[in-house]
Scaffold this motif. Structure first.
Motif, PDB file in Angstrom:
ATOM      1  N   LEU A 140     -25.562  56.473  36.233  1.00  0.00           N
ATOM      2  CA  LEU A 140     -24.518  57.012  37.105  1.00  0.00           C
ATOM      3  C   LEU A 140     -25.085  57.977  38.140  1.00  0.00           C
ATOM      4  O   LEU A 140     -24.626  58.004  39.282  1.00  0.00           O
ATOM      5  CB  LEU A 140     -23.440  57.711  36.273  1.00  0.00           C
ATOM      6  N   ILE A 141     -26.074  58.782  37.732  1.00  0.00           N
ATOM      7  CA  ILE A 141     -26.661  59.734  38.682  1.00  0.00           C
ATOM      8  C   ILE A 141     -27.408  58.995  39.794  1.00  0.00           C
ATOM      9  O   ILE A 141     -27.270  59.321  40.969  1.00  0.00           O
ATOM     10  CB  ILE A 141     -27.597  60.725  37.950  1.00  0.00           C
ATOM     11  N   THR A 142     -28.177  57.975  39.413  1.00  0.00           N
ATOM     12  CA  THR A 142     -28.974  57.248  40.414  1.00  0.00           C
ATOM     13  C   THR A 142     -28.153  56.194  41.161  1.00  0.00           C
ATOM     14  O   THR A 142     -28.494  55.833  42.283  1.00  0.00           O
ATOM     15  CB  THR A 142     -30.179  56.552  39.752  1.00  0.00           C
ATOM     16  N   SER A 143     -27.090  55.689  40.532  1.00  0.00           N
ATOM     17  CA  SER A 143     -26.241  54.623  41.103  1.00  0.00           C
ATOM     18  C   SER A 143     -27.047  53.379  41.471  1.00  0.00           C
ATOM     19  O   SER A 143     -26.746  52.695  42.449  1.00  0.00           O
ATOM     20  CB  SER A 143     -25.466  55.129  42.325  1.00  0.00           C
ATOM     21  N   ARG A 144     -28.068  53.086  40.702  1.00  0.00           N
ATOM     22  CA  ARG A 144     -28.859  51.861  40.895  1.00  0.00           C
ATOM     23  C   ARG A 144     -28.161  50.720  40.167  1.00  0.00           C
ATOM     24  O   ARG A 144     -27.798  50.851  38.991  1.00  0.00           O
ATOM     25  CB  ARG A 144     -30.272  52.030  40.335  1.00  0.00           C
ATOM     26  N   ILE A 145     -28.013  49.604  40.852  1.00  0.00           N
ATOM     27  CA  ILE A 145     -27.283  48.470  40.278  1.00  0.00           C
ATOM     28  C   ILE A 145     -27.990  47.936  39.037  1.00  0.00           C
ATOM     29  O   ILE A 145     -27.344  47.610  38.040  1.00  0.00           O
ATOM     30  CB  ILE A 145     -27.087  47.366  41.333  1.00  0.00           C
ATOM     31  N   ILE A 198     -28.834  56.454  28.887  1.00  0.00           N
ATOM     32  CA  ILE A 198     -29.026  55.444  29.934  1.00  0.00           C
ATOM     33  C   ILE A 198     -27.865  55.483  30.926  1.00  0.00           C
ATOM     34  O   ILE A 198     -28.060  55.377  32.141  1.00  0.00           O
ATOM     35  CB  ILE A 198     -29.177  54.038  29.316  1.00  0.00           C
ATOM     36  N   GLY A 199     -26.645  55.677  30.400  1.00  0.00           N
ATOM     37  CA  GLY A 199     -25.465  55.742  31.258  1.00  0.00           C
ATOM     38  C   GLY A 199     -25.494  56.921  32.214  1.00  0.00           C
ATOM     39  O   GLY A 199     -25.156  56.775  33.393  1.00  0.00           O
ATOM     40  N   PHE A 254     -13.158  58.427  42.082  1.00  0.00           N
ATOM     41  CA  PHE A 254     -12.286  58.334  40.906  1.00  0.00           C
ATOM     42  C   PHE A 254     -12.959  57.498  39.814  1.00  0.00           C
ATOM     43  O   PHE A 254     -12.950  57.877  38.639  1.00  0.00           O
ATOM     44  CB  PHE A 254     -10.941  57.715  41.302  1.00  0.00           C
ATOM     45  N   ILE A 255     -13.568  56.372  40.218  1.00  0.00           N
ATOM     46  CA  ILE A 255     -14.275  55.520  39.246  1.00  0.00           C
ATOM     47  C   ILE A 255     -15.451  56.280  38.631  1.00  0.00           C
ATOM     48  O   ILE A 255     -15.706  56.200  37.424  1.00  0.00           O
ATOM     49  CB  ILE A 255     -14.755  54.203  39.910  1.00  0.00           C
ATOM     50  N   MET A 256     -16.168  57.053  39.467  1.00  0.00           N
ATOM     51  CA  MET A 256     -17.292  57.855  38.958  1.00  0.00           C
ATOM     52  C   MET A 256     -16.795  58.894  37.944  1.00  0.00           C
ATOM     53  O   MET A 256     -17.408  59.080  36.884  1.00  0.00           O
ATOM     54  CB  MET A 256     -18.010  58.568  40.113  1.00  0.00           C
ATOM     55  N   PHE A 257     -15.688  59.549  38.256  1.00  0.00           N
ATOM     56  CA  PHE A 257     -15.121  60.566  37.354  1.00  0.00           C
ATOM     57  C   PHE A 257     -14.730  59.942  36.018  1.00  0.00           C
ATOM     58  O   PHE A 257     -15.054  60.478  34.947  1.00  0.00           O
ATOM     59  CB  PHE A 257     -13.903  61.218  38.031  1.00  0.00           C
ATOM     60  N   ILE A 258     -14.066  58.787  36.063  1.00  0.00           N
ATOM     61  CA  ILE A 258     -13.667  58.096  34.833  1.00  0.00           C
ATOM     62  C   ILE A 258     -14.904  57.651  34.053  1.00  0.00           C
ATOM     63  O   ILE A 258     -14.922  57.695  32.817  1.00  0.00           O
ATOM     64  CB  ILE A 258     -12.764  56.874  35.172  1.00  0.00           C
ATOM     65  N   SER A 259     -15.950  57.239  34.767  1.00  0.00           N
ATOM     66  CA  SER A 259     -17.190  56.807  34.101  1.00  0.00           C
ATOM     67  C   SER A 259     -17.840  57.960  33.342  1.00  0.00           C
ATOM     68  O   SER A 259     -18.324  57.785  32.223  1.00  0.00           O
ATOM     69  CB  SER A 259     -18.172  56.245  35.134  1.00  0.00           C
ATOM     70  N   TYR A 260     -17.853  59.143  33.956  1.00  0.00           N
ATOM     71  CA  TYR A 260     -18.411  60.310  33.260  1.00  0.00           C
ATOM     72  C   TYR A 260     -17.553  60.706  32.064  1.00  0.00           C
ATOM     73  O   TYR A 260     -18.084  61.096  31.015  1.00  0.00           O
ATOM     74  CB  TYR A 260     -18.553  61.503  34.218  1.00  0.00           C
ATOM     75  N   LEU A 261     -16.236  60.584  32.204  1.00  0.00           N
ATOM     76  CA  LEU A 261     -15.351  60.846  31.057  1.00  0.00           C
ATOM     77  C   LEU A 261     -15.634  59.865  29.922  1.00  0.00           C
ATOM     78  O   LEU A 261     -15.629  60.246  28.743  1.00  0.00           O
ATOM     79  CB  LEU A 261     -13.883  60.731  31.478  1.00  0.00           C
ATOM     80  N   ILE A 290     -19.912  48.788  39.351  1.00  0.00           N
ATOM     81  CA  ILE A 290     -20.980  47.901  39.837  1.00  0.00           C
ATOM     82  C   ILE A 290     -20.506  47.140  41.079  1.00  0.00           C
ATOM     83  O   ILE A 290     -21.242  47.025  42.064  1.00  0.00           O
ATOM     84  CB  ILE A 290     -21.431  46.919  38.728  1.00  0.00           C
ATOM     85  N   SER A 291     -19.255  46.643  41.056  1.00  0.00           N
ATOM     86  CA  SER A 291     -18.706  45.934  42.221  1.00  0.00           C
ATOM     87  C   SER A 291     -18.619  46.854  43.426  1.00  0.00           C
ATOM     88  O   SER A 291     -18.968  46.472  44.542  1.00  0.00           O
ATOM     89  CB  SER A 291     -17.312  45.386  41.902  1.00  0.00           C
ATOM     90  N   ASP A 292     -18.159  48.085  43.198  1.00  0.00           N
ATOM     91  CA  ASP A 292     -18.026  49.060  44.282  1.00  0.00           C
ATOM     92  C   ASP A 292     -19.393  49.413  44.868  1.00  0.00           C
ATOM     93  O   ASP A 292     -19.567  49.471  46.080  1.00  0.00           O
ATOM     94  CB  ASP A 292     -17.333  50.317  43.751  1.00  0.00           C
ATOM     95  N   THR A 293     -20.384  49.628  43.985  1.00  0.00           N
ATOM     96  CA  THR A 293     -21.737  49.973  44.435  1.00  0.00           C
ATOM     97  C   THR A 293     -22.373  48.805  45.168  1.00  0.00           C
ATOM     98  O   THR A 293     -23.043  48.991  46.185  1.00  0.00           O
ATOM     99  CB  THR A 293     -22.613  50.385  43.235  1.00  0.00           C
ATOM    100  N   SER A 294     -22.151  47.583  44.680  1.00  0.00           N
ATOM    101  CA  SER A 294     -22.709  46.389  45.336  1.00  0.00           C
ATOM    102  C   SER A 294     -22.135  46.216  46.729  1.00  0.00           C
ATOM    103  O   SER A 294     -22.858  45.924  47.683  1.00  0.00           O
ATOM    104  CB  SER A 294     -22.414  45.140  44.515  1.00  0.00           C
ATOM    105  N   SER A 295     -20.817  46.398  46.859  1.00  0.00           N
ATOM    106  CA  SER A 295     -20.177  46.238  48.174  1.00  0.00           C
ATOM    107  C   SER A 295     -20.665  47.310  49.138  1.00  0.00           C
ATOM    108  O   SER A 295     -20.890  47.056  50.313  1.00  0.00           O
ATOM    109  CB  SER A 295     -18.665  46.283  48.053  1.00  0.00           C
ATOM    110  N   ARG A 296     -20.869  48.544  48.647  1.00  0.00           N
ATOM    111  CA  ARG A 296     -21.359  49.628  49.494  1.00  0.00           C
ATOM    112  C   ARG A 296     -22.783  49.340  49.970  1.00  0.00           C
ATOM    113  O   ARG A 296     -23.135  49.550  51.116  1.00  0.00           O
ATOM    114  CB  ARG A 296     -21.306  50.952  48.726  1.00  0.00           C
ATOM    115  N   SER A 297     -23.617  48.805  49.050  1.00  0.00           N
ATOM    116  CA  SER A 297     -25.005  48.462  49.404  1.00  0.00           C
ATOM    117  C   SER A 297     -25.031  47.333  50.433  1.00  0.00           C
ATOM    118  O   SER A 297     -25.834  47.342  51.359  1.00  0.00           O
ATOM    119  CB  SER A 297     -25.780  48.023  48.166  1.00  0.00           C
TER     120      SER A 297
END
Length: 196
Positions: free
Chosen positions: A97-102, A92-93, A26-33, A184-191
């Motif tokens: 988002l595609i790479t999901s690098r922090i 850049i965005g 959902f966060i990814m979808f909103i980010s692309y929007l 970023i918080s979600d990706t950090s916690s997943r990593s």
């Protein structure tokens, strides 16, 4: 045998399924929007800036006030710069988002902060320029009592409206920054979970 299992563990990257991480998607979808909105805003600022810089328009402004002409020229250049920065931030965005690098997500967040602060400053400059038109009208009227006042009123309205519009569009970037920090918080916690 143990080494083979360990190497397979590092080679295999599990897929993230939607039903397992709905909030992430959902966060990814909103980010692309939001990136789509950012592109629209950037193109709008480029168009507004180009319109302020069109030769017939500048010649028309120059015919009744050289002071307003300079402000129109400067404001148009600033709008083109901020619009171009928005397009670069969008690219850049998309990559972030595609790479999901922090690191890339943090660079994207920094670009959004820069875009927002510059946009707010340029919007305020446009409003200030609009407020100065009345003073130029009073000064020019002393030298030329027969001047066309409607040109000044039109210029004041356009500078004020476009300055306010730039200010409003820049403030909406704050929503994207909040969404990005959630990502970023979600990706950090997943990593962090994967590294354990």
């Amino acid at each position: 045998m143990h080494n083979r299992i360990e190497s397979e563990h590092y080679l295999y990257t599990p897929r993230i399924y939607v039903h397992k991480r709905p909030l992430h998607w959902f966060i990814m979808f909103i980010s692309y929007l939001f990136i789509f909105l950012l592109v629209l805003e950037s193109v709008a600022l480029l168009v507004l800036g180009a319109w302020h810089l069109t030769i017939p328009r500048l010649e028309n402004v120059l015919s009744f006030s050289s002071e307003i002409y300079r402000r129109e020229l400067g404001f148009g250049i600033l709008l083109v710069i901020i619009g171009s920065l928005g397009i670069i931030a969008s690219i850049i965005g998309i990559i972030a988002l595609i790479t999901s690098r922090i690191l890339l997500l943090k660079i994207y967040a920094s670009c959004l902060w820069l875009f927002m602060l510059l946009g707010i400053a340029i919007g305020i400059i446009g409003i200030i320029f609009a407020s100065q038109v009345s003073d130029f009208l009073a000064n020019d009227k002393k030298n030329n009592p027969n001047l066309v006042e409607s040109n000044y009123y039109q210029e004041r309205f356009l500078l004020g409206m476009n300055g306010g519009l730039t200010l409003l569009m820049s403030v909406t970037i704050l929503v994207g920054i909040i969404i990005l920090h959630c990502l970023i918080s979600d990706t950090s916690s997943r990593s962090y979970i994967r590294s354990k």
